[in-house]
Design a protein around this motif. Structure first.
Motif, PDB file in Angstrom:
ATOM      1  N   LEU A   1       0.833  -1.199   0.000  1.00 41.66           N
ATOM      2  CA  LEU A   1       0.000   0.000   0.000  1.00 41.66           C
ATOM      3  C   LEU A   1       0.871   1.253   0.000  1.00 41.66           C
ATOM      4  CD1 LEU A   1      -3.142   0.475   0.245  1.00 41.66           C
ATOM      5  CD2 LEU A   1      -2.716   0.941   2.648  1.00 41.66           C
ATOM      6  N   ALA A   2       1.895   1.263   0.832  1.00 38.22           N
ATOM      7  CA  ALA A   2       2.780   2.427   0.914  1.00 38.22           C
ATOM      8  C   ALA A   2       3.582   2.599  -0.368  1.00 38.22           C
ATOM      9  CB  ALA A   2       3.724   2.268   2.105  1.00 38.22           C
ATOM     10  N   ARG A   3       4.002   1.499  -0.989  1.00 38.31           N
ATOM     11  CA  ARG A   3       4.849   1.601  -2.177  1.00 38.31           C
ATOM     12  C   ARG A   3       4.072   2.039  -3.405  1.00 38.31           C
ATOM     13  NH1 ARG A   3       9.095  -2.713  -3.798  1.00 38.31           N
ATOM     14  NH2 ARG A   3       7.338  -4.146  -3.877  1.00 38.31           N
ATOM     15  N   PHE A   4       2.822   1.633  -3.516  1.00 36.92           N
ATOM     16  CA  PHE A   4       2.100   1.872  -4.765  1.00 36.92           C
ATOM     17  C   PHE A   4       0.957   2.875  -4.604  1.00 36.92           C
ATOM     18  CE2 PHE A   4       3.578  -2.678  -4.973  1.00 36.92           C
ATOM     19  CZ  PHE A   4       4.713  -2.374  -5.689  1.00 36.92           C
ATOM     20  N   GLN A   5      -0.032   2.585  -3.791  1.00 41.64           N
ATOM     21  CA  GLN A   5      -1.155   3.516  -3.650  1.00 41.64           C
ATOM     22  C   GLN A   5      -0.739   4.836  -3.015  1.00 41.64           C
ATOM     23  OE1 GLN A   5      -1.542   0.227  -3.231  1.00 41.64           O
ATOM     24  NE2 GLN A   5      -2.924  -0.048  -4.976  1.00 41.64           N
ATOM     25  N   LEU A   6       0.288   4.801  -2.156  1.00 52.87           N
ATOM     26  CA  LEU A   6       0.756   6.026  -1.500  1.00 52.87           C
ATOM     27  C   LEU A   6       2.081   6.493  -2.077  1.00 52.87           C
ATOM     28  CD1 LEU A   6      -0.179   5.286   2.214  1.00 52.87           C
ATOM     29  CD2 LEU A   6      -1.403   6.703   0.573  1.00 52.87           C
ATOM     30  N   ALA A   7       2.311   6.193  -3.347  1.00 55.98           N
ATOM     31  CA  ALA A   7       3.529   6.653  -4.014  1.00 55.98           C
ATOM     32  C   ALA A   7       3.493   8.171  -4.143  1.00 55.98           C
ATOM     33  CB  ALA A   7       3.659   6.003  -5.390  1.00 55.98           C
ATOM     34  N   ALA A   8       4.646   8.751  -4.476  1.00 54.80           N
ATOM     35  CA  ALA A   8       4.772  10.212  -4.578  1.00 54.80           C
ATOM     36  C   ALA A   8       4.171  10.709  -5.883  1.00 54.80           C
ATOM     37  CB  ALA A   8       6.234  10.628  -4.468  1.00 54.80           C
ATOM     38  N   VAL A   9       2.839  10.666  -5.951  1.00 56.13           N
ATOM     39  CA  VAL A   9       2.091  11.161  -7.106  1.00 56.13           C
ATOM     40  C   VAL A   9       1.146  12.231  -6.598  1.00 56.13           C
ATOM     41  CG1 VAL A   9       2.280   9.033  -8.428  1.00 56.13           C
ATOM     42  CG2 VAL A   9       0.415   9.289  -6.807  1.00 56.13           C
TER      43      VAL A   9
ATOM     44  N   GLY B   1       3.832  -2.551   8.093  1.00 57.44           N
ATOM     45  CA  GLY B   1       4.262  -2.738   6.705  1.00 57.44           C
ATOM     46  C   GLY B   1       4.518  -1.418   6.009  1.00 57.44           C
ATOM     47  N   TRP B   2       3.675  -0.445   6.280  1.00 56.79           N
ATOM     48  CA  TRP B   2       3.850   0.911   5.728  1.00 56.79           C
ATOM     49  C   TRP B   2       5.198   1.488   6.180  1.00 56.79           C
ATOM     50  CZ3 TRP B   2      -0.299   5.252   6.985  1.00 56.79           C
ATOM     51  CH2 TRP B   2       0.063   6.429   6.348  1.00 56.79           C
ATOM     52  N   LEU B   3       5.491   1.329   7.475  1.00 54.87           N
ATOM     53  CA  LEU B   3       6.748   1.861   8.004  1.00 54.87           C
ATOM     54  C   LEU B   3       7.954   1.162   7.373  1.00 54.87           C
ATOM     55  CD1 LEU B   3       8.046   3.813  10.063  1.00 54.87           C
ATOM     56  CD2 LEU B   3       7.964   1.949  11.728  1.00 54.87           C
ATOM     57  N   VAL B   4       7.860  -0.146   7.152  1.00 54.20           N
ATOM     58  CA  VAL B   4       8.956  -0.872   6.501  1.00 54.20           C
ATOM     59  C   VAL B   4       9.243  -0.269   5.127  1.00 54.20           C
ATOM     60  CG1 VAL B   4       9.660  -3.085   5.508  1.00 54.20           C
ATOM     61  CG2 VAL B   4       8.542  -3.023   7.737  1.00 54.20           C
ATOM     62  N   ALA B   5       8.177   0.044   4.370  1.00 54.90           N
ATOM     63  CA  ALA B   5       8.357   0.609   3.029  1.00 54.90           C
ATOM     64  C   ALA B   5       9.018   1.975   3.069  1.00 54.90           C
ATOM     65  CB  ALA B   5       7.003   0.704   2.316  1.00 54.90           C
ATOM     66  N   ARG B   6       8.876   2.708   4.170  1.00 55.97           N
ATOM     67  CA  ARG B   6       9.456   4.042   4.283  1.00 55.97           C
ATOM     68  C   ARG B   6      10.858   4.034   4.906  1.00 55.97           C
ATOM     69  NH1 ARG B   6       6.020   5.084   0.856  1.00 55.97           N
ATOM     70  NH2 ARG B   6       4.243   6.463   1.224  1.00 55.97           N
ATOM     71  N   ALA B   7      11.332   2.867   5.350  1.00 49.47           N
ATOM     72  CA  ALA B   7      12.649   2.781   5.972  1.00 49.47           C
ATOM     73  C   ALA B   7      13.706   2.723   4.887  1.00 49.47           C
ATOM     74  CB  ALA B   7      12.719   1.552   6.871  1.00 49.47           C
ATOM     75  N   ASP B   8      14.288   3.874   4.560  1.00 45.99           N
ATOM     76  CA  ASP B   8      15.171   3.976   3.402  1.00 45.99           C
ATOM     77  C   ASP B   8      16.645   4.117   3.757  1.00 45.99           C
ATOM     78  OD1 ASP B   8      14.863   6.420   4.555  1.00 45.99           O
ATOM     79  OD2 ASP B   8      14.350   7.500   2.712  1.00 45.99           O
ATOM     80  N   THR B   9      16.986   3.972   5.043  1.00 44.60           N
ATOM     81  CA  THR B   9      18.395   3.990   5.461  1.00 44.60           C
ATOM     82  C   THR B   9      18.634   2.811   6.410  1.00 44.60           C
ATOM     83  OG1 THR B   9      18.026   5.367   7.419  1.00 44.60           O
ATOM     84  CG2 THR B   9      18.418   6.517   5.331  1.00 44.60           C
TER      85      THR B   9
ATOM     86  N   ARG C   1       4.036  13.877   2.703  1.00 41.57           N
ATOM     87  CA  ARG C   1       5.058  13.998   1.654  1.00 41.57           C
ATOM     88  C   ARG C   1       6.350  14.617   2.208  1.00 41.57           C
ATOM     89  NH1 ARG C   1       2.615  13.503  -3.508  1.00 41.57           N
ATOM     90  NH2 ARG C   1       0.361  13.479  -3.366  1.00 41.57           N
ATOM     91  N   ARG C   2       6.196  15.544   3.145  1.00 47.92           N
ATOM     92  CA  ARG C   2       7.385  16.198   3.701  1.00 47.92           C
ATOM     93  C   ARG C   2       8.176  15.257   4.614  1.00 47.92           C
ATOM     94  NH1 ARG C   2       3.992  20.919   4.048  1.00 47.92           N
ATOM     95  NH2 ARG C   2       3.449  20.397   6.205  1.00 47.92           N
ATOM     96  N   ALA C   3       7.477  14.391   5.344  1.00 50.35           N
ATOM     97  CA  ALA C   3       8.153  13.503   6.299  1.00 50.35           C
ATOM     98  C   ALA C   3       7.539  12.107   6.222  1.00 50.35           C
ATOM     99  CB  ALA C   3       8.043  14.067   7.711  1.00 50.35           C
ATOM    100  N   PRO C   4       7.773  11.367   5.146  1.00 55.41           N
ATOM    101  CA  PRO C   4       7.107  10.064   4.974  1.00 55.41           C
ATOM    102  C   PRO C   4       7.441   9.056   6.065  1.00 55.41           C
ATOM    103  CG  PRO C   4       8.779  10.420   3.280  1.00 55.41           C
ATOM    104  CD  PRO C   4       8.606  11.713   3.977  1.00 55.41           C
ATOM    105  N   PHE C   5       8.718   8.993   6.486  1.00 59.98           N
ATOM    106  CA  PHE C   5       9.070   8.028   7.533  1.00 59.98           C
ATOM    107  C   PHE C   5       8.466   8.439   8.869  1.00 59.98           C
ATOM    108  CE2 PHE C   5      11.830   6.360  10.897  1.00 59.98           C
ATOM    109  CZ  PHE C   5      11.816   5.004  10.590  1.00 59.98           C
ATOM    110  N   GLY C   6       8.590   9.718   9.212  1.00 59.10           N
ATOM    111  CA  GLY C   6       8.023  10.199  10.469  1.00 59.10           C
ATOM    112  C   GLY C   6       6.520  10.024  10.529  1.00 59.10           C
ATOM    113  N   PHE C   7       5.853  10.263   9.396  1.00 54.99           N
ATOM    114  CA  PHE C   7       4.413  10.110   9.347  1.00 54.99           C
ATOM    115  C   PHE C   7       4.025   8.650   9.585  1.00 54.99           C
ATOM    116  CE2 PHE C   7       0.184   9.851   7.646  1.00 54.99           C
ATOM    117  CZ  PHE C   7      -0.369  11.117   7.822  1.00 54.99           C
ATOM    118  N   ALA C   8       4.728   7.728   8.909  1.00 56.11           N
ATOM    119  CA  ALA C   8       4.433   6.304   9.075  1.00 56.11           C
ATOM    120  C   ALA C   8       4.732   5.851  10.499  1.00 56.11           C
ATOM    121  CB  ALA C   8       5.248   5.485   8.072  1.00 56.11           C
ATOM    122  N   LEU C   9       5.786   6.374  11.097  1.00 60.51           N
ATOM    123  CA  LEU C   9       6.120   6.028  12.477  1.00 60.51           C
ATOM    124  C   LEU C   9       5.033   6.507  13.430  1.00 60.51           C
ATOM    125  CD1 LEU C   9       8.350   4.734  14.232  1.00 60.51           C
ATOM    126  CD2 LEU C   9       9.377   7.007  14.452  1.00 60.51           C
TER     127      LEU C   9
END
Length: 971
Positions: A668-676, A805-813, A761-769
């Protein structure tokens, strides 16, 4: 320096000094200030006439520069703002070809931030400019046009005055700039309003943007313009429910708007107090040639109406030419009916049909294909539109086709519009084109493509082998909203090349060409002909099903993919391949599937490739016997196996459904909530909820009707709202789907709030957390440290898994992955009070965090992909399949559950496609039955029109009288 004529200018500013002229970034600019700005800019341009290339934009500086150039007698050539790579290439090509003397643009590299600059490439000019030349227009705003339209000051002013007359414009009017300035339709809105003393709200925002409507309401706009696609967006976005009391009228051009849509919008306007003007034009006629009076919109929908004031229309016989009209560029159409047949006629030609010809003061001077043409005077005196038209009994003109939409295929002359119309009458919505050797048909599903190919061959008499069919996700449109036939033809070539139908040769993929090859994969496998180098998989609407086949193809092409590949553009993926591809990795795209054939599925064809026995394949690297498959797909397949096997008592490994919920949140985070764009996010979320809910409600409801096993609340996925004794029962069997559907609905509502969307959009990881923290707080508040009985399946208690699962998708480091891993372990253990079950969930989530892909035997990949794709249907149906075998043959119950689920999945896809075709046929039948009624209404309207007295408009008449007055302003 060439000799050029004295500076001759024209002013488009007709307003009183204190009246508002422009609203730019919330600030009102009156006519006095605008005249002052224009005068200063005119002085900057100088007194020697020069060719001024101006970056278009619905902003103050581009408009001021355009008006100043007109007043100073400098011919203007608009180019779109620098955006994607295509725009940059087109701009560079125009600069090289037409050699402007001045380039007015936004300098994004200035140390103080973006600012408007005049780049004077020389002090004078290299060109000989005809005294009447005022504007060089690219047809339909496309900078890829091979020739420019030469327009005079009289063309611009006369057309603006004619438009102002029939729209009854006054200083009280204010239009929003909903169309690009370089598009003749958009420019005509600017010209007509300023000439009549009205004002403009300058905005680049789309009608899908909520901020646009806030601006429109705040600044009390009275009108805006739209192409057919604009009106599709308006209807989809709930325009009928919007309150905009200041709105007086809408205008539509840029292609044919379906008569049903015209009637719907006109009826809405009648209820809400605004009018709809359907208009027809071409760039070669400056903008407008005809319009349909609003009072006739309901009864004459489909007609382009009558000529504009000062213009004349006639119909000439075609004369039997095979190649259609020679009067205009086929890309230039800006009309209500261009390229679209009228309703009713099955033969494609009716009595009185011929080519539509226009005469009037707004007809162009001629074309310019090279700088030498700038010195030419008038070479065109009337405009042969290239449209096939007829004059109706009520005197209105109606387009019935396009002369240059005829093609020679296999020696037969094919009317492509007629092919589309006849297919539509049989319930198949399709687009037709040609590559000079074949008839190409395009539809939005594989079954519709098969039907379109079969019927097109029969209807045209062509051999089936010269009719090719292609499935696309949606029919592409140009930047101005028109059907993009060129993109479809390119898509067909990409598709053929990708699947090896064109017989491409092998060899390792060229790193320099990798971005283009990735783009082809996106375009073909996602069915998106318009895909560009700056598009990503997620941005193009890729989802958790299509990513399996796309990732397989990209692995073949590029080697190992980065974890974040769905959000990388084709250009970025190509660059990654250039940096990380091992020697010899990646087979040539042209040879990836040459053994698969045109009907092979993408997953299956990924297994094929150049064979060692084929000529010319010596020395190519043999493919390994394994293939990488992304971890989310493997986990989906594994989870559904655990679910069914455990329920059928084949083994006891609980936790699969809860793991599947975490995988759903990840996807869901990778596709429906992509940066579009935000509106796109909401639409994708809503579509996902529907895709889950519809088959679930149908299946559960059908079982409930036949067996009485389920309550209505279960069938409607609202079991969570029903009173419960806290014990498991069969009403809880679909808890997983209920939790997923309502979470997605909640997210759609949440992200429809623009402030929340911007914050994420400004803080995707923080928002998911933060989302996970709230979900865990709800879990502990309801269930405490251990969830018991049905608490483990209650939506408010299990939603934390989706958030995880959403948070996992936003964990980019790496640091964030370590944090998420710790959170996953801590939150999983203790939830059930069953360590084995918790270990399955935690291990699956950790695999999502740390293992991007799993290498599997190639023969297993199609099986895993199928189980992943059918997982929801297996989950839905297995409750009715395994019980009879649970005690005696659990292995058989398990296998049958998978077989029934896969068959149900295939059947649902088949049925949904058939339903779409039946709906299209029903609409066609209703339209046919309405034809006779419309004819009666037309006759009645004609009688009414003849008896209605014409009300003069003094301001419009004054404007019309001034159309020939070109003011000599000079230096």
């Amino acid at each position: 320096m060439p000799l050029t004529a004295p500076a001759v200018g024209v002013s488009m500013l007709g307003g009183r000094a204190g009246d508002p002229a422009l609203v730019a970034q919330g600030r009102v600019v009156d006519y006095a200030e605008l005249r002052d700005r224009v005068a200063r800019r005119r002085d900057e341009l100088g007194t020697t006439r020069r060719l001024v290339m101006t970056e278009a934009g619905n902003a103050l500086e581009p408009v001021v520069t355009y008006l100043a150039a007109l007043e100073g007698g400098h011919p203007v050539l608009f180019v779109p703002p620098e955006g994607d790579d295509t725009a940059r290439r087109n701009r560079a090509a125009l600069v090289e070809r037409f050699d402007p003397d001045v380039i007015a643009r936004t300098d994004a590299h200035d140390a103080d931030g973006p600012r408007w600059t005049l780049d004077e490439r020389r002090a004078g000019t290299r060109h000989e400019l005809h005294p009447e030349l005022a504007l060089l227009a690219s047809t339909s705003g496309s900078t890829g046009s091979p020739k420019l339209v030469r327009l005079s000051a009289d063309n611009l002013r006369s057309n603006a005055a004619a438009i102002a007359e029939y729209l009854r414009l006054s200083p009280a009017d204010r239009a929003a700039t909903t169309l690009p300035l370089q598009y003749c339709y958009g420019l005509s809105v600017v010209n007509s309003h300023l000439l009549s003393g009205a004002s403009l709200l300058l905005t680049e925002r789309s009608v899908t943007d909520e901020d646009f409507w806030q601006e429109a309401s705040e600044h009390r706009i009275t009108s805006f313009a739209g192409v057919p696609y604009t009106f599709e967006l308006l209807e989809a976005g709930g325009f009928g429910d919007r309150e905009l009391p200041s709105l007086r009228y809408l205008t539509q051009a840029g292609g044919r708007l379906a008569p049903e849509a015209v009637r719907r919008i006109a009826a809405l306007g009648e209820r809400r107090g605004f009018e709809l003007y359907v208009m027809y034009g071409q760039t070669e006629a400056t903008a407008r040639m005809a319009y349909l009076p609003p009072e006739l919109a309901a009864t004459a929908a489909g007609a382009i109406g009558r000529p504009i004031p000062g213009g004349r229309l006639r119909i000439d016989p075609l004369g039997g030419a095979d190649d259609g009209s020679d009067g205009s560029d086929p890309a230039s159409h800006d009309g209500a009916g261009a390229g679209a047949p009228a309703e009713g006629s099955r033969t494609g030609m009716v009595d009185g049909t011929g080519e539509l010809v226009y005469e009037g003061p707004n007809v162009m001077l001629g074309y310019a294909e090279a700088p030498a043409d700038f010195a030419l005077g008038r070479t065109v005196h009337e405009l042969r539109t290239g449209d096939l038209a007829r004059r109706r009994d009520d005197g209105l003109f109606e387009i019935v086709g396009r002369a240059n939409r005829f093609a020679k295929v296999f020696g037969l002359r094919i009317d492509l519009d007629r092919v589309e119309r006849l297919l539509a009458e049989e319930g198949v919505t399709a687009r037709a084109a040609t590559d000079d050797e074949r008839l190409l048909v395009f539809a939005t599903s594989e079954r519709a493509v098969a039907r379109a190919r079969e019927r097109a061959a029969t209807l045209t008499g062509l051999p089936p082998h010269v009719v090719a069919g292609y499935a696309v996700a949606e029919f592409p449109r140009t930047s101005s909203g028109k059907p993009d036939t060129a993109a479809l033809v390119r898509f067909a070539a990409d598709h053929d090349r990708l699947l090896g139908e064109a017989g491409g040769s092998g060899g390792p993929g060229d790193v320099d060409d990798a971005p283009e090859q990735v783009r082809r994969v996106f375009a073909t496998l996602l069915g998106r002909p318009e895909a560009g180098l700056d598009d990503s998989f997620a941005g193009l609407g890729g989802d958790s099903l299509s990513y399996i086949e796309v990732s397989l193809r990209l692995e073949e092409l590029l080697g190992a993919l980065p974890r974040e590949w769905p959000r990388l553009t084709a250009r970025e993926l190509g660059a990654h391949a250039g940096r990380h591809r091992a020697p010899g990795a990646g087979a040539a795209l042209d040879g990836v599937a040459d053994a698969a054939g045109p009907g092979a599925s993408p997953v299956a064809s990924a297994e094929t490739g150049p064979r060692a026995s084929d000529p010319g394949t010596a020395g190519r690297r043999r493919r390994p016997w394994t293939a990488r498959l992304e971890t989310p797909a493997v986990l989906r397949a594994a989870a559904i196996v655990l679910i069914v096997g455990t329920h059928a008592d084949l083994f006891m490994m609980k936790g699969g459904a809860h793991l599947l919920l975490a995988v759903a949140g990840y996807n869901l985070a990778r596709f429906q909530l992509a940066a579009v764009p935000g509106a796109t996010r909401v639409r994708r979320l809503a579509r996902s909820a529907v895709q889950l809910a519809v088959p679930a409600v149908l299946w559960i409801g059908a079982v409930a009707l036949v067996t009485g096993q389920y309550r209505p609340a279960t069938a409607l996925l609202v079991n969570n709202l029903m009173p419960s004794d806290g014990r498991w029962n069969e009403q809880w069997q679909f808890w997983f789907l209920e939790a997923a559907v309502w979470t997605i609905v909640g997210l759609a509502l949440l992200f429809s709030v623009r402030a929340i969307d911007r914050l994420e959009r400004r803080a995707p990881f923080g928002f998911a957390l933060a989302a996970l923290a709230l979900a865990l707080a709800a879990r502990f508040a309801i269930a405490g440290p251990h969830a018991e009985h049905v608490e483990r399946y209650s939506a408010p208690v299990v939603i934390w898994l989706l958030a995880l699962g959403w948070l996992v998708a936003r964990a980019d480091t790496t640091a964030r992955r370590l944090l998420v891993s710790a959170v996953a372990i801590v939150s999983s253990f203790g939830f059930f009070g069953e360590p084995g079950r918790e270990a399955i969930v935690a291990a699956g989530v950790l695999a999502l965090v740390w293992v991007p892909a799993v290498r599997l035997p190639r023969l297993v990949v199609p099986v895993v992909a199928t189980l992943a794709g059918a997982s929801m249907f297996v989950y839905l149906t297995h409750w009715q399949v395994y019980p009879p075998f649970e005690a005696s043959a659990p292995w058989l119950g398990t296998l049958l559950s998978f077989a029934v689920g896969v068959l149900a999945w295939r059947a649902y896809l088949l049925a949904s496609g058939r339903l779409s075709r039946m709906t299209a046929r029903a609409r066609g039948a209703l339209a046919s039955r309405a034809t006779a009624k419309r004819a009666r209404l037309v006759r009645s309207a004609e009688a009414t029109e003849r008896t209605r007295p014409r009300q003069p408009c003094p301001r419009a008449e004054a404007l019309a009288q001034s159309t020939g007055a070109v003011a000599a302003i000079g230096g």
